[in-house]
Design an enzyme around this catalytic site. Sequence first.
Site, PDB file in Angstrom:
ATOM      1  CE  LYS A 108      -5.761   8.407  -8.931  1.00 33.91           C
ATOM      2  NZ  LYS A 108      -5.835   7.184  -9.725  1.00 33.91           N
TER       3      LYS A 108
ATOM      4  CB  ALA B   7       0.027  -6.417  -6.531  1.00 36.73           C
TER       5      ALA B   7
ATOM      6  CB  THR C 100       4.615   1.540  -3.730  1.00 37.23           C
ATOM      7  OG1 THR C 100       3.941   2.785  -3.871  1.00 37.23           O
ATOM      8  CG2 THR C 100       3.596   0.421  -3.655  1.00 37.23           C
TER       9      THR C 100
ATOM     10  CE1 TYR D 247      -2.679  10.121  -8.189  1.00 35.83           C
ATOM     11  CE2 TYR D 247      -3.507  10.708  -6.022  1.00 35.83           C
ATOM     12  CZ  TYR D 247      -3.106   9.752  -6.930  1.00 35.83           C
ATOM     13  OH  TYR D 247      -3.150   8.413  -6.583  1.00 35.83           O
TER      14      TYR D 247
ATOM     15  CB  VAL E 125      -4.807   4.767 -20.925  1.00 39.09           C
ATOM     16  CG1 VAL E 125      -4.607   3.318 -20.498  1.00 39.09           C
ATOM     17  CG2 VAL E 125      -4.155   5.735 -19.948  1.00 39.09           C
TER      18      VAL E 125
ATOM     19  CB  VAL F 266      -0.124   1.484  -1.565  1.00 40.23           C
ATOM     20  CG1 VAL F 266       0.345   0.041  -1.539  1.00 40.23           C
ATOM     21  CG2 VAL F 266      -1.640   1.564  -1.715  1.00 40.23           C
TER      22      VAL F 266
HETATM   23  N1  LIG Z   1       0.781   4.098  -4.481  1.00 32.89           N
HETATM   24  C1  LIG Z   1      -0.174   4.631  -3.747  1.00 32.89           C
HETATM   25  O1  LIG Z   1       0.034   4.995  -2.594  1.00 32.89           O
HETATM   26  C2  LIG Z   1      -1.552   4.753  -4.278  1.00 32.89           C
HETATM   27  C3  LIG Z   1      -1.816   4.619  -5.611  1.00 32.89           C
HETATM   28  N2  LIG Z   1      -3.111   4.767  -6.081  1.00 32.89           N
HETATM   29  C4  LIG Z   1      -3.395   4.602  -7.489  1.00 32.89           C
HETATM   30  O2  LIG Z   1      -3.087   3.264  -7.876  1.00 32.89           O
HETATM   31  C5  LIG Z   1      -2.710   3.234  -9.236  1.00 32.89           C
HETATM   32  C6  LIG Z   1      -1.400   2.511  -9.401  1.00 32.89           C
HETATM   33  O3  LIG Z   1      -0.388   3.216  -8.698  1.00 32.89           O
HETATM   34  P1  LIG Z   1       1.053   2.600  -8.339  1.00 32.89           P
HETATM   35  O4  LIG Z   1       1.110   1.161  -8.661  1.00 32.89           O
HETATM   36  O5  LIG Z   1       1.381   3.043  -6.983  1.00 32.89           O
HETATM   37  O6  LIG Z   1       1.972   3.437  -9.355  1.00 32.89           O
HETATM   38  P2  LIG Z   1       3.062   2.961 -10.426  1.00 32.89           P
HETATM   39  O7  LIG Z   1       3.650   4.202 -10.983  1.00 32.89           O
HETATM   40  O8  LIG Z   1       3.955   1.934  -9.844  1.00 32.89           O
HETATM   41  O9  LIG Z   1       2.155   2.235 -11.520  1.00 32.89           O
HETATM   42  C7  LIG Z   1       1.384   2.934 -12.449  1.00 32.89           C
HETATM   43  C8  LIG Z   1       1.356   2.157 -13.746  1.00 32.89           C
HETATM   44  O10 LIG Z   1       0.576   2.896 -14.688  1.00 32.89           O
HETATM   45  C9  LIG Z   1       1.270   2.894 -15.925  1.00 32.89           C
HETATM   46  N3  LIG Z   1       0.921   4.035 -16.747  1.00 32.89           N
HETATM   47  C10 LIG Z   1       1.214   5.329 -16.528  1.00 32.89           C
HETATM   48  N4  LIG Z   1       0.806   6.078 -17.554  1.00 32.89           N
HETATM   49  C11 LIG Z   1       0.224   5.240 -18.450  1.00 32.89           C
HETATM   50  C12 LIG Z   1      -0.393   5.416 -19.711  1.00 32.89           C
HETATM   51  N5  LIG Z   1      -0.469   6.625 -20.297  1.00 32.89           N
HETATM   52  N6  LIG Z   1      -0.898   4.338 -20.348  1.00 32.89           N
HETATM   53  C13 LIG Z   1      -0.797   3.120 -19.791  1.00 32.89           C
HETATM   54  N7  LIG Z   1      -0.208   2.879 -18.604  1.00 32.89           N
HETATM   55  C14 LIG Z   1       0.299   3.932 -17.946  1.00 32.89           C
HETATM   56  C15 LIG Z   1       2.738   2.951 -15.509  1.00 32.89           C
HETATM   57  O11 LIG Z   1       3.589   2.610 -16.581  1.00 32.89           O
HETATM   58  C16 LIG Z   1       2.770   1.989 -14.354  1.00 32.89           C
HETATM   59  O12 LIG Z   1       2.973   0.656 -14.763  1.00 32.89           O
HETATM   60  C17 LIG Z   1      -2.687   4.680  -9.711  1.00 32.89           C
HETATM   61  O13 LIG Z   1      -3.906   4.992 -10.363  1.00 32.89           O
HETATM   62  C18 LIG Z   1      -2.566   5.471  -8.410  1.00 32.89           C
HETATM   63  O14 LIG Z   1      -3.098   6.754  -8.539  1.00 32.89           O
HETATM   64  C19 LIG Z   1      -4.151   5.016  -5.243  1.00 32.89           C
HETATM   65  C20 LIG Z   1      -3.941   5.171  -3.907  1.00 32.89           C
HETATM   66  C21 LIG Z   1      -2.628   5.023  -3.313  1.00 32.89           C
HETATM   67  C1  LIG Z   2       0.586   9.694   2.816  1.00 30.46           C
HETATM   68  C2  LIG Z   2      -0.713   9.713   3.521  1.00 30.46           C
HETATM   69  C3  LIG Z   2      -1.770   9.244   2.665  1.00 30.46           C
HETATM   70  O1  LIG Z   2      -2.254   8.156   2.880  1.00 30.46           O
HETATM   71  C4  LIG Z   2      -2.094  10.082   1.592  1.00 30.46           C
HETATM   72  C5  LIG Z   2      -2.450   9.588   0.449  1.00 30.46           C
HETATM   73  C6  LIG Z   2      -2.739  10.428  -0.665  1.00 30.46           C
HETATM   74  C7  LIG Z   2      -2.630   9.932  -1.868  1.00 30.46           C
HETATM   75  C8  LIG Z   2      -2.106   8.558  -2.079  1.00 30.46           C
HETATM   76  C9  LIG Z   2      -1.791   8.263  -3.500  1.00 30.46           C
HETATM   77  O2  LIG Z   2      -2.997   8.147  -4.197  1.00 30.46           O
HETATM   78  C10 LIG Z   2      -0.926   9.331  -4.068  1.00 30.46           C
HETATM   79  C11 LIG Z   2       0.301   9.082  -4.490  1.00 30.46           C
HETATM   80  C12 LIG Z   2       1.053  10.201  -4.946  1.00 30.46           C
HETATM   81  C13 LIG Z   2       2.328  10.102  -5.360  1.00 30.46           C
HETATM   82  C14 LIG Z   2       3.060  11.312  -5.623  1.00 30.46           C
HETATM   83  C15 LIG Z   2       4.144  11.398  -6.263  1.00 30.46           C
HETATM   84  C16 LIG Z   2       4.733  10.436  -7.269  1.00 30.46           C
HETATM   85  O3  LIG Z   2       3.799   9.926  -8.142  1.00 30.46           O
HETATM   86  C17 LIG Z   2       5.745  11.180  -8.087  1.00 30.46           C
HETATM   87  C18 LIG Z   2       6.208  10.230  -9.170  1.00 30.46           C
HETATM   88  C19 LIG Z   2       7.146  10.913 -10.061  1.00 30.46           C
HETATM   89  C20 LIG Z   2       7.884   9.854 -10.783  1.00 30.46           C
HETATM   90  O4  LIG Z   2       7.249   9.134 -11.571  1.00 30.46           O
HETATM   91  O5  LIG Z   2       9.081   9.699 -10.518  1.00 30.46           O
END
Ligand SMILES: NC(=O)C1=CN([C@@H]2O[C@H](COP(=O)(O)OP(=O)(O)OC[C@H]3O[C@@H](n4cnc5c(N)ncnc54)[C@H](O)[C@@H]3O)[C@@H](O)[C@H]2O)C=CC1
Ligand SMILES: CCC(=O)/C=C/C=C\C[C@@H](O)/C=C/C=C/C=C\[C@@H](O)CCCC(=O)O
Length: 262
Positions: free
Chosen positions: A164, A23, A197, A160, A74, A195
Amino acid sequence: MEKISLPGKVAVVTGGARGIGKAFVQRLLEKGAKLPSHFQVVILDILKDEGEASLKDLQEKFGRDNVYFYYCDVTNGKLFEDLLKSINKDIGKLDIMVNNAGVCNEDDWEQTIHINLIGVIRGTKQATELMRRDKGGNGGVILNMSSIAGLEPFKGIETYCATKHGLVGFTKTMALNSEDADWGIRYHCMCPVGVDTALVHKLKQITGQEYFDHAVEKTGGLLSIEGLTEEFLKMILYSDNRCLAIVKPTGVQYLEMEKKTN
Ligand SMILES: NC(=O)C1=CN([C@@H]2O[C@H](COP(=O)(O)OP(=O)(O)OC[C@H]3O[C@@H](n4cnc5c(N)ncnc54)[C@H](O)[C@@H]3O)[C@@H](O)[C@H]2O)C=CC1
Ligand SMILES: CCC(=O)/C=C/C=C\C[C@@H](O)/C=C/C=C/C=C\[C@@H](O)CCCC(=O)O
């Protein structure tokens, strides 16, 4: 007023093949498409199939020469650093570095540290070398993806949270270094709540439904990916160095990172 002159910027987004990273890539390309000279955005990700599919989709929308995808883990330090150096050499510059790749896996907590913390530190340090004005670069913007879990604890995801939290301290310190030595680089940290997702819903399996519902209520609800992406673009375009954003569906709180005390 924008903090960077916009046309023709070159951006790299790690973890840009899907989810939030994809996005962000799309939003940068949309912004660039309205300018006389497009943005060029490079996706780095370990997911080959999703990376190629995103590339095809985005090239159709924004032009073949404006978006690229390279396989990159990475945690492979040499591969990651070499890719950033060749992007800078081949395209001619690097203006925006988004360290977004991240996982949440307590079963393999060491890998979570390698990706979320070491990977982001490496990406930041290498991009800094290429951007530093005192080393012949053009300056730039580096945005690191933290989380609300970088500021508060969340049950069941301790590693995690540690990674962070680490990113907040690291990014704040890089921002001070930049100001002190006039590198011309802005450093930002985003700390979104969950988020809406598939990924965040997996949190329920870790924390249990009751704690998850309580956490969602406490943080003001889940955020839409579109809402987060708008805040991302604002940070890249308008924020001052040292800015950290806590993003919630109820609004954004900007925290100016502390200035040096001596
Ligand atoms: N989804 C959520 O609620 C939140 C997510 N975040 C952060 O936002 C970022 C993106 O998360 P999402 O899009 O939700 O997760 P996602 O799992 O959909 O996307 C993560 C991306 O990182 C890539 N990735 C993982 N390991 C890798 C590696 N070793 N080298 C290169 N790429 C790699 C994955 O292949 C994937 O495309 C993360 O850093 C997550 O911690 C932060 C706050 C909230
Ligand atoms: C839910 C209330 C809130 O807003 C809390 C947020 C805390 C952290 C948000 C975000 O940064 C954390 C996401 C954590 C995700 C946890 C589990 C998945 O990553 C498991 C994925 C395993 C898989 O790849 O199938």
